[in-house]
Design a protein around this motif. Structure first.
Motif, PDB file in Angstrom:
ATOM      1  N   LEU A 291       0.819  -1.210   0.000  1.00  0.00           N
ATOM      2  CA  LEU A 291       0.000   0.000   0.000  1.00  0.00           C
ATOM      3  C   LEU A 291       0.850   1.255   0.000  1.00  0.00           C
ATOM      4  N   VAL A 292       1.891   1.272   0.816  1.00  0.00           N
ATOM      5  CA  VAL A 292       2.763   2.452   0.835  1.00  0.00           C
ATOM      6  C   VAL A 292       3.384   2.666  -0.546  1.00  0.00           C
ATOM      7  N   GLY A 293       3.818   1.565  -1.182  1.00  0.00           N
ATOM      8  CA  GLY A 293       4.335   1.669  -2.545  1.00  0.00           C
ATOM      9  C   GLY A 293       3.295   2.227  -3.498  1.00  0.00           C
ATOM     10  N   SER A 294       2.047   1.791  -3.342  1.00  0.00           N
ATOM     11  CA  SER A 294       0.971   2.271  -4.218  1.00  0.00           C
ATOM     12  C   SER A 294       0.679   3.749  -3.987  1.00  0.00           C
ATOM     13  N   VAL A 295       0.663   4.170  -2.721  1.00  0.00           N
ATOM     14  CA  VAL A 295       0.417   5.584  -2.411  1.00  0.00           C
ATOM     15  C   VAL A 295       1.556   6.447  -2.957  1.00  0.00           C
ATOM     16  N   ILE A 296       2.788   5.951  -2.816  1.00  0.00           N
ATOM     17  CA  ILE A 296       3.929   6.676  -3.399  1.00  0.00           C
ATOM     18  C   ILE A 296       3.789   6.746  -4.910  1.00  0.00           C
ATOM     19  N   GLY A 297       3.322   5.648  -5.515  1.00  0.00           N
ATOM     20  CA  GLY A 297       3.151   5.622  -6.964  1.00  0.00           C
ATOM     21  C   GLY A 297       2.187   6.683  -7.466  1.00  0.00           C
ATOM     22  N   VAL A 298       1.030   6.825  -6.801  1.00  0.00           N
ATOM     23  CA  VAL A 298       0.079   7.853  -7.248  1.00  0.00           C
ATOM     24  C   VAL A 298       0.606   9.246  -6.923  1.00  0.00           C
ATOM     25  N   GLY A 299       1.395   9.342  -5.840  1.00  0.00           N
ATOM     26  CA  GLY A 299       2.000  10.633  -5.525  1.00  0.00           C
ATOM     27  C   GLY A 299       3.012  11.045  -6.568  1.00  0.00           C
TER      28      GLY A 299
END
Length: 342
Positions: A291-299
């Motif tokens: 999830l953290v990777g995904s949130v960073i990705g959209v950021g």
């Protein structure tokens, strides 16, 4: 023996409570961050779908945690009580670490915690001469560790591509942008349910996998994963979410990057897909990392300046510390419990 069984069950519930407390943010942090749901609403939704994921689809990863790291069969043939005490030490060590990180609002990996703890017990068994160094399932452990690095990368790429597609198809062509974002709120509700189910299916094993291994070796249960164990794990996670789950939600929902419903949808959809895929593959990956990777990705879709690097560094630091601290703590607890039970 009765005291040991009671201690194992209580420790399993304690670990399940920790998973719910720390990992509610994995399932619902982005929904709260975008304003799609209130904290009370996410607890209700997560309660239902986390429990269903744990009971319906939690068996596969539970078997990996129970048997895939330390040669339980070999140790059990020599001294079954050692397995029970070792798994008790592993559960307690992982639980203590997750409690500490939740207190400091850090989204730590419960998967890392339990795998590191079981490994710590295994290394003590090597030191005691119960098993040899080569008896530990290093090949399986390598696959598990590799998945921890692959999953956040997959989450980041998948979320980045999903949001980029949404931005190109909808946002760049939209006359009224809050209208488009409002439409994605309902889609985010669906992905919130999806990720809660996926998380329950993968992470319940972190509480009940060692418990299953111990109960099986000392003859309390037969082969396989009893449904009551999965139900117990699911209930423990639900209680953790309801009582302490708000602690880490803020970190995921608002401190890494600014989230909108379209960004939140992209992060949740990517995370749930990656986690459910690994659950089917029987691999205990880190939902937190994904999830953290995904949130960073959209950021990152909005540029590097859109991501709070200091918060990310704090999170990554806790990730790096998890396995060695959990392993060392488990080894120390195991040595202490030997005096009590063996």
């Amino acid at each position: 023996m009765d005291l040991l069984v009671i201690a194992l069950i209580l420790a399993g519930l304690y670990m399940a409570w920790n998973i719910g407390a720390n990992d509610l943010a994995n399932a619902m942090g982005t929904s709260v961050g975008t304003g799609a749901l209130s904290i009370k609403q996410v607890i209700v939704i997560a309660t239902v779908f986390e429990f269903l994921g744990a009971v319906i689809f939690g068996k596969r990863v539970t078997e990996t945690i129970a048997n895939g790291i330390v040669p339980i069969e070999i140790i059990g043939e020599i001294h079954p009580d050692i397995v029970a005490v070792g798994m008790l030490a592993a559960i307690l060590a992982a639980g203590f670490w997750v409690t500490l990180t939740t207190f400091y609002n850090l989204p730590v990996s419960t998967s890392h915690s339990i795998v590191g703890s079981v490994l710590g017990f295994g290394l003590v068994a090597v030191y005691n001469g119960t098993i040899s160094f080569t008896d530990i399932h290093w090949g399986e452990l390598t696959k598990i560790v590799a998945s921890w690095f692959i999953s956040p990368a997959l989450g980041a790429v998948f979320a980045y591509l999903t949001f980029s597609m949404i931005r190109k198809i909808y946002l760049h062509r939209a006359i009224d942008l809050p209208l488009v974002e409002r439409k994605f709120i309902s889609l985010q509700l669906l992905t919130a349910c999806y990720i809660a189910f996926a998380h329950g299916s993968n992470d319940v094993a972190n509480a009940v996998g060692p418990l299953c291994a111990a109960l099986r070796v000392i003859g309390v249960t037969g082969t396989g994963v009893p449904i009551w164990v999965l139900v117990m794990g699911g209930l423990g996670m639900v209680i953790g979410m309801a009582t302490w789950g708000y602690k880490v939600v803020e970190t995921i929902g608002s401190k890494i990057t600014e989230l909108t419903p379209t960004r939140g949808f992209s992060a949740q959809f990517a995370t749930a897909s990656v986690v459910l895929l690994h659950s089917y593959s029987s691999l205990p990956i880190s939902t937190t990392h994904t999830l953290v990777g995904s949130v960073i990705g959209v950021g990152l879709a909005g540029g590097i300046a859109a991501v709070n690097l200091s918060v990310i560094w704090r999170i990554i630091s806790s990730w790096i510390a998890t396995v060695p601290i959990a392993a060392l703590t488990s080894a120390l607890i195991f040595v202490g419990l030997e005096v009590m039970f063996l």
